[in-house]
Scaffold this active site. Sequence first.
Site: not given
Ligand code: PLP
Length: 390
Positions: A70, A150, A324
Amino acid sequence: MRVYLDNNATTKVDEKVLEKMIPYFSEVYGNASSMHGFGQESNKAMEESRQKIAEILGVGANELVFTASGTESDNMAIRGVAKAYKRRGNHIITSNIEHPAVKNTCKDLEKEGYEVTYLAVDENGLINIEELKAAIKKETILITVMYANNEIGTVQPIEEIAKIANEKKIVFHTDAVQAAGKLKLTPKETGIDLLTISGHKFYGPKGIGLLYIKQGTRLGKVLTGGGQEKRRRPGTSDVPAIVGMAVALEAANNHLEEEFKREADLRDYFEDELQKKIPEIVVNAKGAPRLPGTSSITFKYLEGESILLSLNFKGIAVSSGSACSSDDLQASHVLLGIGIPVEFAHGTIRFSIGKYNTKEEIDYVLAEVPPIIEKLRMISPLWGEFTNNK
Ligand code: PLP
């Protein structure tokens, strides 16, 4: 008992997904770009998966590009637009509660001379449409607002945002990583130009992402390399992961409404019971359209980390803020963004319910949380101060 309530961080790979992936590691392992039979078999599986996802999203298969996460899709969309539309303008609009994949990409572009407007959100995490309209100027080339948050689960008014962007001929990107597999996504009908999803949030594998690129949307190159994905994203295609993501999205799509209701009912039960059992807590974003399984709870006068560790000791996995941000102990920008005072933001826990969670598990958590909170508050100077002043 072990209870996994961190499904917004990542999910368990569905057994059926895993089963479908395995042959592409051990039997059909050719490079999808190779012209021989081994490669062509892999390529066929990849294109069938692309077609499957295209049908679910109601878009053309040629509008889908596979990436490795993502995060990569977000970067590709935002940096790609910034680069391709540079001559037209240098202004980007986003919200102040984006995932770091978007937020830090925008911050980085600011260093390169782009101007970014970070729209404030209300106490439920919703942007204000009038403020969005007012922020648009002739230099605006991109609006990037997440579909669903998230940390608190807030679902933004995506259709309204898309309408405004379309009227003004501004490219609209949405990070739908948390929405995919939980809400019905119809990018074309909705008027979205770029949409990001990620396999591991809906019981698919980690390390596979997707970017929907509406036909005609220009993107400058972010990665340079080979000619894969019709020259849009270099790198050897991860066929097992692509197959897995397609199967996972299909499985989620087949049970979208019933699973939404099941998770929302569990969440409501959890929040109601918690509020009955524990004083001085706040259910965040309760007034907004929300993802069904996300429950963000502020336990006032406590530190989230101590709650998290105590719950972990009881076999319960949750997150303080977002995964994160759990490496750095700064208060979450999302919680501050919805107006939670910094001292209370630190006492916030995200419980994220997924498809494998049961009522029995929620009851176990409901039995374990109140004594933990009571014990921690007994040794909390802030709680002491609060009760003395009452
Ligand atoms: N965007 C949102 C809203 C997310 O919750 C996350 C992952 O926590 C990401 C982007 C990033 O995705 P990825 O873990 O596949 O890099």
